[in-house]
Scaffold this motif. Sequence first.
Motif, PDB file in Angstrom:
ATOM      1  N   THR A  17       0.836  -1.209   0.000  1.00 42.31           N
ATOM      2  CA  THR A  17       0.000   0.000   0.000  1.00 42.31           C
ATOM      3  C   THR A  17       0.872   1.260   0.000  1.00 42.31           C
ATOM      4  O   THR A  17       0.619   2.210  -0.750  1.00 42.31           O
ATOM      5  CB  THR A  17      -0.925   0.008   1.235  1.00 42.31           C
ATOM      6  N   LEU A  18       1.914   1.260   0.818  1.00 39.06           N
ATOM      7  CA  LEU A  18       2.832   2.397   0.860  1.00 39.06           C
ATOM      8  C   LEU A  18       3.531   2.597  -0.484  1.00 39.06           C
ATOM      9  O   LEU A  18       3.699   3.727  -0.953  1.00 39.06           O
ATOM     10  CB  LEU A  18       3.877   2.191   1.960  1.00 39.06           C
ATOM     11  N   SER A  19       3.956   1.482  -1.102  1.00 46.19           N
ATOM     12  CA  SER A  19       4.690   1.577  -2.367  1.00 46.19           C
ATOM     13  C   SER A  19       3.848   2.184  -3.476  1.00 46.19           C
ATOM     14  O   SER A  19       4.386   2.725  -4.449  1.00 46.19           O
ATOM     15  CB  SER A  19       5.198   0.197  -2.789  1.00 46.19           C
ATOM     16  N   LEU A  20       2.529   2.088  -3.351  1.00 49.30           N
ATOM     17  CA  LEU A  20       1.622   2.618  -4.370  1.00 49.30           C
ATOM     18  C   LEU A  20       1.065   3.995  -4.036  1.00 49.30           C
ATOM     19  O   LEU A  20       0.436   4.642  -4.882  1.00 49.30           O
ATOM     20  CB  LEU A  20       0.449   1.641  -4.581  1.00 49.30           C
ATOM     21  N   THR A  21       1.280   4.448  -2.810  1.00 51.28           N
ATOM     22  CA  THR A  21       0.670   5.717  -2.372  1.00 51.28           C
ATOM     23  C   THR A  21       1.658   6.713  -1.782  1.00 51.28           C
ATOM     24  O   THR A  21       1.255   7.832  -1.448  1.00 51.28           O
ATOM     25  CB  THR A  21      -0.425   5.446  -1.318  1.00 51.28           C
ATOM     26  N   ALA A  22       2.931   6.338  -1.656  1.00 49.41           N
ATOM     27  CA  ALA A  22       3.910   7.200  -0.976  1.00 49.41           C
ATOM     28  C   ALA A  22       4.442   8.272  -1.930  1.00 49.41           C
ATOM     29  O   ALA A  22       5.555   8.166  -2.454  1.00 49.41           O
ATOM     30  CB  ALA A  22       5.054   6.367  -0.402  1.00 49.41           C
ATOM     31  N   PHE A  23       3.633   9.284  -2.172  1.00 51.25           N
ATOM     32  CA  PHE A  23       4.060  10.461  -2.927  1.00 51.25           C
ATOM     33  C   PHE A  23       4.493  11.543  -1.929  1.00 51.25           C
ATOM     34  O   PHE A  23       4.108  11.519  -0.770  1.00 51.25           O
ATOM     35  CB  PHE A  23       2.904  11.029  -3.758  1.00 51.25           C
ATOM     36  N   GLY A  24       5.308  12.493  -2.408  1.00 53.06           N
ATOM     37  CA  GLY A  24       5.535  13.682  -1.603  1.00 53.06           C
ATOM     38  C   GLY A  24       6.856  13.770  -0.884  1.00 53.06           C
ATOM     39  O   GLY A  24       7.064  14.683  -0.097  1.00 53.06           O
ATOM     40  N   GLY A  25       7.779  12.822  -1.143  1.00 53.13           N
ATOM     41  CA  GLY A  25       9.103  12.937  -0.555  1.00 53.13           C
ATOM     42  C   GLY A  25       9.221  12.352   0.838  1.00 53.13           C
ATOM     43  O   GLY A  25       8.271  11.782   1.385  1.00 53.13           O
ATOM     44  N   LEU A  67      14.901   1.934   5.762  1.00 53.58           N
ATOM     45  CA  LEU A  67      13.990   2.042   6.901  1.00 53.58           C
ATOM     46  C   LEU A  67      12.896   0.979   6.821  1.00 53.58           C
ATOM     47  O   LEU A  67      12.560   0.338   7.824  1.00 53.58           O
ATOM     48  CB  LEU A  67      13.383   3.445   6.945  1.00 53.58           C
ATOM     49  N   ILE A  68      12.335   0.777   5.626  1.00 54.58           N
ATOM     50  CA  ILE A  68      11.328  -0.270   5.431  1.00 54.58           C
ATOM     51  C   ILE A  68      11.917  -1.633   5.804  1.00 54.58           C
ATOM     52  O   ILE A  68      11.295  -2.436   6.516  1.00 54.58           O
ATOM     53  CB  ILE A  68      10.846  -0.280   3.963  1.00 54.58           C
ATOM     54  N   SER A  69      13.123  -1.898   5.311  1.00 51.99           N
ATOM     55  CA  SER A  69      13.760  -3.192   5.574  1.00 51.99           C
ATOM     56  C   SER A  69      14.130  -3.347   7.037  1.00 51.99           C
ATOM     57  O   SER A  69      14.029  -4.453   7.599  1.00 51.99           O
ATOM     58  CB  SER A  69      15.008  -3.346   4.696  1.00 51.99           C
ATOM     59  N   ALA A  70      14.561  -2.259   7.671  1.00 52.30           N
ATOM     60  CA  ALA A  70      14.921  -2.327   9.093  1.00 52.30           C
ATOM     61  C   ALA A  70      13.698  -2.637   9.950  1.00 52.30           C
ATOM     62  O   ALA A  70      13.776  -3.428  10.904  1.00 52.30           O
ATOM     63  CB  ALA A  70      15.553  -1.000   9.532  1.00 52.30           C
ATOM     64  N   ILE A  71      12.560  -2.047   9.613  1.00 50.89           N
ATOM     65  CA  ILE A  71      11.324  -2.357  10.341  1.00 50.89           C
ATOM     66  C   ILE A  71      10.949  -3.824  10.114  1.00 50.89           C
ATOM     67  O   ILE A  71      10.568  -4.545  11.047  1.00 50.89           O
ATOM     68  CB  ILE A  71      10.179  -1.425   9.902  1.00 50.89           C
ATOM     69  N   VAL A  87       8.741  -6.053  -2.247  1.00 50.66           N
ATOM     70  CA  VAL A  87       7.401  -5.473  -2.371  1.00 50.66           C
ATOM     71  C   VAL A  87       7.475  -3.952  -2.481  1.00 50.66           C
ATOM     72  O   VAL A  87       6.729  -3.334  -3.253  1.00 50.66           O
ATOM     73  CB  VAL A  87       6.531  -5.896  -1.160  1.00 50.66           C
ATOM     74  N   TRP A  88       8.371  -3.333  -1.739  1.00 51.29           N
ATOM     75  CA  TRP A  88       8.497  -1.882  -1.715  1.00 51.29           C
ATOM     76  C   TRP A  88       9.024  -1.317  -3.032  1.00 51.29           C
ATOM     77  O   TRP A  88       8.531  -0.307  -3.536  1.00 51.29           O
ATOM     78  CB  TRP A  88       9.401  -1.476  -0.556  1.00 51.29           C
ATOM     79  N   ILE A  89      10.039  -1.965  -3.622  1.00 53.24           N
ATOM     80  CA  ILE A  89      10.684  -1.386  -4.801  1.00 53.24           C
ATOM     81  C   ILE A  89      10.041  -1.817  -6.116  1.00 53.24           C
ATOM     82  O   ILE A  89      10.235  -1.162  -7.142  1.00 53.24           O
ATOM     83  CB  ILE A  89      12.194  -1.708  -4.851  1.00 53.24           C
ATOM     84  N   MET A  90       9.273  -2.918  -6.116  1.00 51.67           N
ATOM     85  CA  MET A  90       8.810  -3.478  -7.384  1.00 51.67           C
ATOM     86  C   MET A  90       7.888  -2.536  -8.174  1.00 51.67           C
ATOM     87  O   MET A  90       8.073  -2.368  -9.391  1.00 51.67           O
ATOM     88  CB  MET A  90       8.126  -4.820  -7.151  1.00 51.67           C
ATOM     89  N   PRO A  91       6.859  -1.894  -7.574  1.00 56.23           N
ATOM     90  CA  PRO A  91       6.002  -1.011  -8.394  1.00 56.23           C
ATOM     91  C   PRO A  91       6.780   0.112  -9.071  1.00 56.23           C
ATOM     92  O   PRO A  91       6.594   0.367 -10.272  1.00 56.23           O
ATOM     93  CB  PRO A  91       4.996  -0.461  -7.368  1.00 56.23           C
ATOM     94  N   ALA A  92       7.657   0.798  -8.325  1.00 55.17           N
ATOM     95  CA  ALA A  92       8.429   1.899  -8.914  1.00 55.17           C
ATOM     96  C   ALA A  92       9.395   1.379  -9.971  1.00 55.17           C
ATOM     97  O   ALA A  92       9.617   2.029 -11.005  1.00 55.17           O
ATOM     98  CB  ALA A  92       9.189   2.649  -7.816  1.00 55.17           C
ATOM     99  N   PRO A 274      10.233   4.547  -3.710  1.00 59.05           N
ATOM    100  CA  PRO A 274      11.591   5.065  -3.496  1.00 59.05           C
ATOM    101  C   PRO A 274      12.086   5.930  -4.647  1.00 59.05           C
ATOM    102  O   PRO A 274      11.885   5.596  -5.820  1.00 59.05           O
ATOM    103  CB  PRO A 274      12.441   3.786  -3.375  1.00 59.05           C
ATOM    104  N   THR A 275      12.752   7.037  -4.323  1.00 54.32           N
ATOM    105  CA  THR A 275      13.287   7.933  -5.355  1.00 54.32           C
ATOM    106  C   THR A 275      14.474   7.310  -6.087  1.00 54.32           C
ATOM    107  O   THR A 275      14.806   7.732  -7.202  1.00 54.32           O
ATOM    108  CB  THR A 275      13.720   9.276  -4.735  1.00 54.32           C
TER     109      THR A 275
END
Length: 399
Positions: A17-25, A67-71, A87-92, A274-275
């Motif tokens: 969900t974060l990977s698809l909605t985390a806009f804004g820096g 940070l995602i991986s550390a959590i 999961v975090w990097i795949m959509p971007a 991720p940027t």
Amino acid sequence: MSVKKVRYYLFLKDILTLSLTAFGGPQAFLAMLLERMVKVRGYVTEEELWELNALCNMLPGPSSTQLISAIGFRVGGPNLAYLALIVWIMPATILMTGAAILISFLQENTPGALNFARFIQPMAIGFIIFAAQKTIGKMVQSTEAMVLMLMSAFISFFYSSPYIFPVLLVIGGVSTSIKYKKQPKLEKDAPLKIEWSNFYLWAGVLILAAVLGGITKSNAIVLFENFYRNGSLIFGGGQVLVPYLYTEFVDFKHFLSSEEFLTGYAISQGVPGPTFSIASYVGALSMRDGGTLGFIIGGLVGAGGIFLPGIFLIFFVIRFWDRLKVYRPVRAALEGVNAVSCGMLIAAAYLLFEPLDANGMNIFFILATYSMLQFTKISSPAIIAGGVCLGIIYNLIIA
């Protein structure tokens, strides 16, 4: 299904969900983490979140991904952490690889295809100037740091080789670590004990990639080594990655044109997650000669190379960070490393502007983008979308 497995499933679902909605820096990302990971799910406490965030910002690599991986590491150990990374990097990664394929297709089949990006290219420089201002305000707090930043900017501009960057980072770290006595003393509650396995893994992959690339001359392996090396050196987040990638892949190796790079950087500002995902775009275009398969391999190699070193390092340091951070030279060295990174960012803004025509329209869009980021609450994706629409309308009018 056990309670533990359900918890792990929910954790990965939250990451998606974060990977698809985390806009804004970074600021918006941290606010989303605080809400979902701490307040709603309780994976970690708020104190643990800020502590892990501070640690990730002190290490090279993509801090949001670390940070995602550390959590994930705290919740379910290394296996869950690696799954969270994917999961975090795949959509971007998919979006930026797709952008590279589209850009290349348009350039081959439509004359002047990148004209739709005529405005988002100078807008990309506005994003970098805004990022530089924010980064400098946070990281440069002393006269010594200011001098290091200016020296780094000067050297990075006139000696645009990828091999100068690690030298500058080492010089910066050493020059401020010798002033460690200015750092407050912290009590050492236990002796420092280091588990080296993840460090050996990080160093082993770096050496193996360099050796295999030199022997085989395989484009994919050489490209992986390039990204892995860059991912091992980046302090300060995705915006600091820009001068590294631009210098290596545009100035030094000519895998991309300046126009292509600026377009990709602007697009990456409108993509969630991720940027560092711009590495997938650069990697895909670097292997365009291999056709569709080359694009896909290049995108995956770029993602793997840029993200893995930071993950290996966070897994290495997280086990003994509480005992390491009490040593004053370690904390003092970070000031110099961060200052040098800021200098590289200043040089990047100028190097990226240099190929553009210094006309009134480009300067207007640079300043307008910076002003919208600084003085309004308009989101980055909306700004980029507006720039694309204006480019399309402009082309229709002059066509």
